[in-house]
Design an enzyme around this catalytic site. Structure first.
Site, PDB file in Angstrom:
ATOM      1  N   LYS A  26       0.640  -1.050  -0.248  1.00  0.00           N
ATOM      2  CA  LYS A  26       0.061   0.080  -0.059  1.00  0.00           C
ATOM      3  C   LYS A  26       0.861   1.348   0.051  1.00  0.00           C
ATOM      4  CE  LYS A  26      -3.914   1.892   2.553  1.00  0.00           C
ATOM      5  NZ  LYS A  26      -5.296   1.289   1.677  1.00  0.00           N
ATOM      6  N   ARG A  99      -3.010   3.154   8.826  1.00  0.00           N
ATOM      7  CA  ARG A  99      -3.484   1.612   8.257  1.00  0.00           C
ATOM      8  C   ARG A  99      -2.199   0.909   8.468  1.00  0.00           C
ATOM      9  NH1 ARG A  99      -7.141   4.682   4.902  1.00  0.00           N
ATOM     10  NH2 ARG A  99      -9.125   4.061   4.803  1.00  0.00           N
ATOM     11  N   GLY A 108      -8.194  -7.431   6.058  1.00  0.00           N
ATOM     12  CA  GLY A 108      -8.787  -7.434   7.283  1.00  0.00           C
ATOM     13  C   GLY A 108      -7.998  -8.048   8.501  1.00  0.00           C
ATOM     14  N   MET A 110      -5.210  -7.164   9.890  1.00  0.00           N
ATOM     15  CA  MET A 110      -4.756  -6.103  10.990  1.00  0.00           C
ATOM     16  C   MET A 110      -5.513  -4.823  11.210  1.00  0.00           C
ATOM     17  SD  MET A 110      -0.555  -6.403  10.020  1.00  0.00           S
ATOM     18  CE  MET A 110      -0.848  -6.530   8.354  1.00  0.00           C
ATOM     19  N   ARG A 371      -5.146  -0.295  -7.774  1.00  0.00           N
ATOM     20  CA  ARG A 371      -4.751  -1.802  -7.972  1.00  0.00           C
ATOM     21  C   ARG A 371      -5.239  -2.429  -9.018  1.00  0.00           C
ATOM     22  NH1 ARG A 371      -8.338  -4.012  -2.825  1.00  0.00           N
ATOM     23  NH2 ARG A 371     -10.569  -3.095  -3.655  1.00  0.00           N
ATOM     24  N   HIS A 489     -15.566 -41.421  -8.271  1.00  0.00           N
ATOM     25  CA  HIS A 489     -15.581 -41.806 -10.117  1.00  0.00           C
ATOM     26  C   HIS A 489     -16.605 -40.500 -10.931  1.00  0.00           C
ATOM     27  CE1 HIS A 489     -17.991 -43.897 -13.160  1.00  0.00           C
ATOM     28  NE2 HIS A 489     -16.688 -44.551 -13.234  1.00  0.00           N
ATOM     29  N   SER A 797       6.377 -42.376 -16.831  1.00  0.00           N
ATOM     30  CA  SER A 797       5.218 -41.354 -16.610  1.00  0.00           C
ATOM     31  C   SER A 797       4.942 -41.445 -15.053  1.00  0.00           C
ATOM     32  CB  SER A 797       4.083 -41.716 -17.535  1.00  0.00           C
ATOM     33  OG  SER A 797       3.154 -41.027 -17.384  1.00  0.00           O
ATOM     34  N   CYS A 864       1.286 -38.156 -15.608  1.00  0.00           N
ATOM     35  CA  CYS A 864      -0.121 -38.378 -15.989  1.00  0.00           C
ATOM     36  C   CYS A 864      -1.187 -38.411 -15.023  1.00  0.00           C
ATOM     37  CB  CYS A 864      -0.147 -39.576 -16.729  1.00  0.00           C
ATOM     38  SG  CYS A 864       0.217 -41.188 -15.805  1.00  0.00           S
ATOM     39  N   TYR A 884       6.963 -33.833 -20.906  1.00  0.00           N
ATOM     40  CA  TYR A 884       5.445 -33.389 -21.059  1.00  0.00           C
ATOM     41  C   TYR A 884       4.640 -33.750 -19.976  1.00  0.00           C
ATOM     42  CZ  TYR A 884       4.365 -38.457 -21.299  1.00  0.00           C
ATOM     43  OH  TYR A 884       4.284 -39.762 -21.079  1.00  0.00           O
TER      44      TYR A 884
END
Lengths: 905, 905
Positions: A26, A99, A108, A110, A371, A489, A797, A864, A884
């Site tokens: 900030k 602040r 939120g 502090m 921001r 599943h 793999s 994979c 890959y």
């Protein structure tokens, strides 16, 4: 001497954006805005280093060291704002906000103090100068309340309300008020006295009238709040080092609620929803920042264009709009012009869409915050491409601007934004597979097919799904289950299909017999319409309109860039030609995992599989396997064809055999009848296949090594398929993958079988094809002995699903009992089945890769598991040097982008 | 120039024992025996290097290189034996044996040729000189048969018998013979011709008459046999490098079957069964070596003393003994005296009990082999101690002479050697827990207690055991189960109790209803006597007498030496004061694993446990836990007292909660009744606790972190127990162990609970005790992140049971489906649950230890899996630098010895 305090204001600043570590995010931004000539209320930042000093050496030593600098900074602020701190004169006093501001945002966590500088004297001057007595006294009582709470530690007694709120309620009751806004100045004066008394009673100390005492108290409170419980917890959750500390930002207060010439608002330099380059935002006249978001008054549009659009949508006449809801552009044209210039300047400077907060105090524009703005996935892509084309950012930056995971929003249907506003949420489950679906409830896979055949859209609702439901799932718009987690599943299959799925909705009670499900007693019958949001887990009552995704345009451009900047290939996990084609269209270069067991369930195949399982000897098994051979060969022909020219990794049979046998007595009897053997025999066999921990049981290559004839059949099907395609002039590239290797001997034994079969087939067919034999690395021991394994394997793999299960000792199917609690308690930062655990599992992946390559320099290595489509895991795979990653078809674009980003980084 | 051939004979030799790598074990020993003046048939050894050359460069090049040396060596042999090779004169010809001999013994894996040098000419001279035509022609036909098979590769046609055997059968049939011994010289002459024809027909080549050709052919065959299938397989199984090669030993033949003045025999320098220093052995006059073991003729004792004892046992009169079975001492006193001197010389030289083979040819003694003799566990211990006391070997050597695993034989009852000879084996199971037991069959734990109460000895027979059977198992002599492996409940518990157990006897079919078990249809009823051998898995019909172990004496001396030479401590795994005392008496220095869950089953405790499980909220659970607290405290007091002054590692609750709930409906109803809640609720809870893979489910610290109140109760019970004992003047040392840690956060959370409880208890009691908080390392991730974990843990204990399960991905409960096949196929060398897999799991143990100590230098590290009592694993633990190993009470002596040996090595 170390500098502890950095001032800003009036177009000057001692800090800048790059000093984030010292000034916090900030503070650094406030300085930067000053430097580029944006009007920002003046003030100063006390560095994060002071916070560390404060926590190590205590208040006295710390404040002694910074006293002079702070006093100088207050003077500079006074000068810039042309106001006096704790003014005894009749000038408008300098009021301050105090602040926190750490390196990274900890929203939120502090403490904050506003309106500092108010006291019994200044309140009167404010009242007089602002011409608004109510405003002055309200600001004063708010300050006392906040100060009492934050700095002096006034707390509610156990089981009681906040003591300040008790005082407010008293007056409201006395006067019969409903809202705080009804308070008169006199009420507020009384409240000030009452608040002071609360403080005295609770703390034994008087509320300090001296602004300097107020200031030091507030600074101490903010530093102290770095170590409050919730901040510590937040840091632990987000792995923010305790040593970083917070800066303290002290800044002049400005007020948008000082009359008709004041206002406050928020704005975006581009459209956060669509990404269009349109300045937009909302504001309120004579209001404080919180009023804009509170929703009590209807905020007005900033631009005229926006205002016209809004009125049209809301059905408001142009007359009424102009009178009651004019745009800022119309209401305060001069200030609007300045704001427009500022927004342009800020976007140009930060080279990204900005989310702004501003206040107009008595006709003067002040910027309070800028921001990078949050945006939808679609907007993210459009802005990145637009800004790149505008020359604002280069290609690499544009690439990095898109969060890979957000692409998901572009790949699936979404709910129409307007339609969803009216939708009624029935219940919530897990966001198992993204997208939006709307359809009529059915409870059975066969029903789903039947309804679909009649042209109906259906949502399949089950307690859980099983492989028999596959075709029913395929024709449904979406799937809802009452049980099972993110890797059940239903979830895994749905993600593979790119189909919307909400799983584990515990409040949904399914009653198959009645063909209905109930939520809190309310029943939803077969045929009722429901809608699912697979990205949030929400279940809606009734039809909600959906919109289909658009994959060309900007999305296409980003994918082209990904192609340009990537090193790693992205393959797909696909078990069917259809999935392979989908993935190919998304840019997959081959298949990283083709599971063969799914092919065992379709139609008559399952019968042959069961015949094999029930066979008493090898010759019986061979007979049954012969029936499966042509089916398997056909499957492989389809898949190899769909990925012609690219590697297709086919995994040999992996699950334990009991997954292919029915568990309930009725199905067992049916099976016995079909196979023409006594039901008892079936039952006995099923029982003998039962395992205590099937995950660690007789599966994977353990099957192939105890029943080599299974491997023989599968190898033959693969090689025959490849030979057939080659004879047709195609270029199939099968890579045969042996699952669940723990010792090199297991692989060696399977490899010998495969090579022997291949040699036979080549001889029979008179055709030869190139093929590889490799292995999954999914058992810790395989990674630990990867140098041995690589002497046989032509590729690795990493099966990080199972590897995670075994490295953590977590069963995915059972972890639902403690994983959510672990995540909640911060024992785990992420679900390790979704985000690869780089610390633990990652060590094995890295070790496996290194050891493997130490034995075989050019060993092809991929992944994979589900992690192959998760961006941070993809980046890890890139760093480890994989060739890959492989993921489900609908994650291919995400993985491609993540892979490119990893390479750029 | 490299020397390829080493001769020996006549008290001279070019090689010696130390040249084993070059000459093979056999060749080196033959040389050594010559050197120390023992009469050995002369001969020579072709080195292992020649074998390597042979396999690389082929026969021609190799034989060219060694031709001259071999010819010289044959000449030397001729001279030493005073005989001519292939003699054309009328001297007795030199006949040779050609044998393989690698560095390590590979019994029966490679080829041998005997009687080499026989041909159409020499056979006649042998017949004449020996005065035994039958002997000559029989030797000749044997040689042709062996040569045809081994060198010329004559094989049986598919599905037919061996072609030589066919010829033998032909003559037998023709003549109506039953035994080969009935052949006349004429028959044998015919056979020789027939054999020659077989060779010609099968190979197209004639059997060579030239002894030199015979010799080279045989040498080539032996070298070639290094690479035959079974030798390769054997090497793979025993991890013998292919490069070692075999030597070839060519040695003069001697014959014990040349008449009444010839004999052959085997002898031991001490008693292999008892270890007593008594020369003993058996021999036969006019016989070949194989006749002694074939059992057709009754062998005679070598010493007179032995002969007298034998006759007494066999019930043979002194007259008959002297006439028919005289000792060698009596029959050939001169030769006997020489043999006695030789045996003494050999034992003195090799400093160990020798197993000898000798042949007496026409009154001349020849030693054919000497090697360290096999012996029983008891004999092993006695010989080591005796030889040490005789000054033959030093303490360290004595220690290394005892195989730790063999101590087991000394720690349990064994069957009386004579009684077992008549015992009838019913069936065989797994040797799950060693020892011998005899008792009456009962099928129920309660019955076992009842029968025992009546003074009966019982054997408990079950399909499987469960925790409810504990007390019944405890009163039984032994346990027999029809299901379950080496790590089934019955096996593990029985080993812990030091109780004989045979598990997984698949042929035993238990019928509880009928109170009987059947094997192949034969029924054994309740009350019938059976006997079990837990060391072999054998089950006997009826009573078989047993002998109790004797633990003082030599055994005690070895244990004292172990104490002197060890670095690592040995602790025990014990859950009861009784086990702790047993282990203490065996020399355990503390408890490495005290499982608390076993304590949850006894009596009313299980009710409270179930009440806790069924509670709907924390307060309900706390209420139930309060009931458990005093019981647990009492348990811990008992155990801490039994191990006063030594560390006692207590593991917090580990198993999943469903292990404490009944699965069958009836028991569930009973439970519901006891707890006063609806049966449906119990059923629903049991169902909700069901897990797909309980091994990887909600257990270990996952319980303690989701239900912290369980940890609180257990920590309180432990600390209160320790405080109470301290107040009594004792010195309790509790070490609280958190199970199943995968992340440091899990341990940290448990540690905080424990420390808070401890602080509370100290305050309440006004007493403080030292205690440690540490963790099991049993999840791969814990080992991989051991540096993080060690920042919190004060000790590590490797739980190699679970670590093996997860590193291999093997469920112990299910591995029975493939592990036996894997062991059979050589895919695994050992069962990794019995012998620690040093290559894979060991890497994690080593890594965990190193990483742990990198974070905490003095971290105490131990092991508490089953491997803690397995010698090779204990040695590994020593090498890794562990502070202690822990094992079941009856393995403590074994582990102590193994630990000392590891330190000596």
């Amino acid at each position: 001497m170390t500098k502890h305090v950095y001032t800003f204001g009036d177009g000057k600043a001692e800090g800048k954006t790059e000093m984030k570590n010292l000034l916090g995010g900030k503070g650094a931004n406030l300085a930067e805005m000053n430097l580029i000539g944006v009007p920002v209320p003046a003030g100063f930042t006390i560095t994060t280093e002071v916070c560390t000093k404060y926590n190590q050496e205590g208040e006295e030593a710390t404040f002694a060291a910074i006293k002079g600098e702070v006093e100088d900074a207050v003077r500079a602020t006074e000068k810039a704002m042309n106001a006096k701190f704790g003014s005894q004169s009749d000038e408008f006093p300098l009021l301050l906000s105090v602040r926190s501001g750490a390196r990274v945002s900890m929203p939120g966590m502090m403490d904050t103090v506003l309106n500092l500088g108010m006291n019994d004297d200044t309140v009167k001057i404010v009242a007089e100068k602002s011409g608004n007595e109510r405003f002055a006294w309200d600001s004063y009582r708010r300050f006392i309340q906040m100060y009492g709470d934050v700095v002096m530690g006034v707390e509610a007694e156990k089981g009681e309300s906040d003591p300040f709120e008790i005082e407010i309620e008293k007056i409201k009751e006395e006067k019969g008020y409903k809202l705080d806004t009804e308070f008169t100045p006199e009420d507020l004066k009384k409240l000030v006295e009452a608040f002071k008394k609360v403080i005295k009673d609770k703390t034994g100390k008087a509320f300090p009238n001296d602004p300097w005492e107020q200031l030091w108290g507030s600074v101490a409170a903010v530093f102290g709040s770095w170590n409050n419980k919730r901040a510590i917890y937040y840091r632990r959750m987000h792995q923010i080092p305790d040593e970083w500390g917070t800066a303290v930002n002290v800044q002049a207060m400005v007020y948008g609620n000082m009359g008709k010439n004041s206002a406050t608002g928020v704005a975006f330099t581009r459209d956060a929803a669509t990404g269009e380059d349109i300045f937009n935002g909302e504001y309120l006249i004579d209001a404080q920042g919180e009023d804009v978001v509170a929703g009590i008054r209807t905020p007005q549009e900033i631009t005229k264009e926006g205002s016209l659009r809004w009125a049209k949508r809301a059905g408001i006449s142009e007359e009424q709009r102009k009178a009651e809801f004019p745009s800022l552009e119309e209401a305060m044209p001069v200030v609007y012009k300045e704001l427009d210039e500022v927004q342009q300047k800020l976007e140009d400077h930060y080279k990204d869409m900005q989310d702004l907060e501003f206040t107009i105090q008595d006709g003067k524009l002040w910027m309070l915050q800028t921001r990078n703005g949050k945006r939808t996935g679609a907007a993210m892509v459009k802005m990145a491409v637009d800004m790149m084309e505008e020359g604002m950012i280069d290609e690499k930056t544009a690439m990095l601007r898109v969060e890979p995971n957000r692409l998901d929003e572009l790949l699936h249907p979404v709910f129409d934004k307007e339609a969803i506003k009216d939708a009624h949420t029935i219940a919530k489950g897990l966001p198992a597979s993204p997208g939006a679906a709307t359809g009529r409830v059915v409870f059975d896979a066969d029903e789903a097919e039947e309804w679909k055949g009649r042209g109906e859209k259906v949502v399949l609702v089950r307690t859980e799904t099983s492989p028999e439901d596959l075709s029913g799932m395929n024709v449904s718009e979406g799937i809802l289950t009452s049980r099972g987690g993110m890797t059940s599943h239903a979830a895994v299959v749905a993600r593979g299909m790119g189909k919307c799925c909400v799983s584990g909705a515990g409040d949904v009670v399914v009653n198959y017999a009645k063909k209905e499900f109930t939520v809190d007693g309310k029943a939803y019958k077969e045929g009722d319409w429901i809608s699912l949001n697979g990205s949030t887990g929400e279940i809606y009552d009734g039809k909600v309109a959906t919109i289909d995704p658009e994959l060309a345009g900007n999305f296409g451009q980003i994918m082209e860039l990904a192609e340009k900047y990537t090193r790693m290939d992205v393959r797909t996990n696909a078990d069917t030609p259809h999935d392979a084609e989908t993935a190919f269209n998304f840019g997959a270069k081959g298949i990283g995992l083709c599971r063969t067991e799914h092919m065992f369930f379709e139609g008559d195949r399952i019968k042959a599989v069961r015949e094999m399982i029930l066979a008493n000897d090898e010759s019986g098994r061979r007979k049954a396997l012969e029936k499966l051979l042509p089916w398997q060969r056909e499957d492989f022909e389809g898949i190899l064809k769909a990925m012609d020219g690219y590697g297709v990794t086919i995994r040999l049979l992996d699950p334990p055999l009991h997954e292919f046998t029915p568990n309930d007595e009725k199905s067992q009897e049916q099976m016995a009848k079909e196979l023409g053997i006594p039901a008892d025999e079936v039952k006995a066999k099923v029982e003998s296949l039962h395992e205590f921990n099937p995950m660690l049981g007789h599966r994977g290559c353990r099957l192939g090594n105890t029943y080599p004839e299974i491997t023989e059949m599968q190898a033959r099907a693969i090689i025959e398929a490849a030979c057939n395609l080659k004879s047709q002039g195609l270029n199939p590239k099968p890579e045969i993958m042996v699952p669940l290797i723990g010792t090199v001997g297991e692989l060696k034994m399977q490899e010998e079988i495969i090579r022997n079969v291949a040699a036979d087939v080549f001889k029979e067919k008179g055709v030869e094809v190139d093929y590889l034999v490799g292995t999954m690395i999914e058992i810790p021991r395989a990674a630990l002995t990867a140098d041995e394994v690589a002497e046989v394997a032509e590729f690795f793999s990493f099966g990080t699903n199972d590897l995670t299960q075994m490295t953590f000792g977590y069963s995915r199917d059972d972890a639902g009992k403690f994983l959510p609690i672990y995540l909640e308690k911060g024992l785990l930062k992420n679900d390790p089945f979704q985000v690869l655990d780089q610390t633990g599992v990652g060590q094995l992946v890295e070790m496996g890769t290194e050891k493997g390559r130490s034995a075989k320099k050019d060993l092809k290595v991929g992944i994979c598991g589900e992690h192959g489509g998760e961006p941070s895991s993809v980046e890890f795979c890139h760093r480890v040097g994989m060739n890959y990653v492989s993921c489900s078809p609908f994650r291919v674009p995400i993985a491609r982008l993540a892979a490119a980003q990893a390479n750029i980084r």
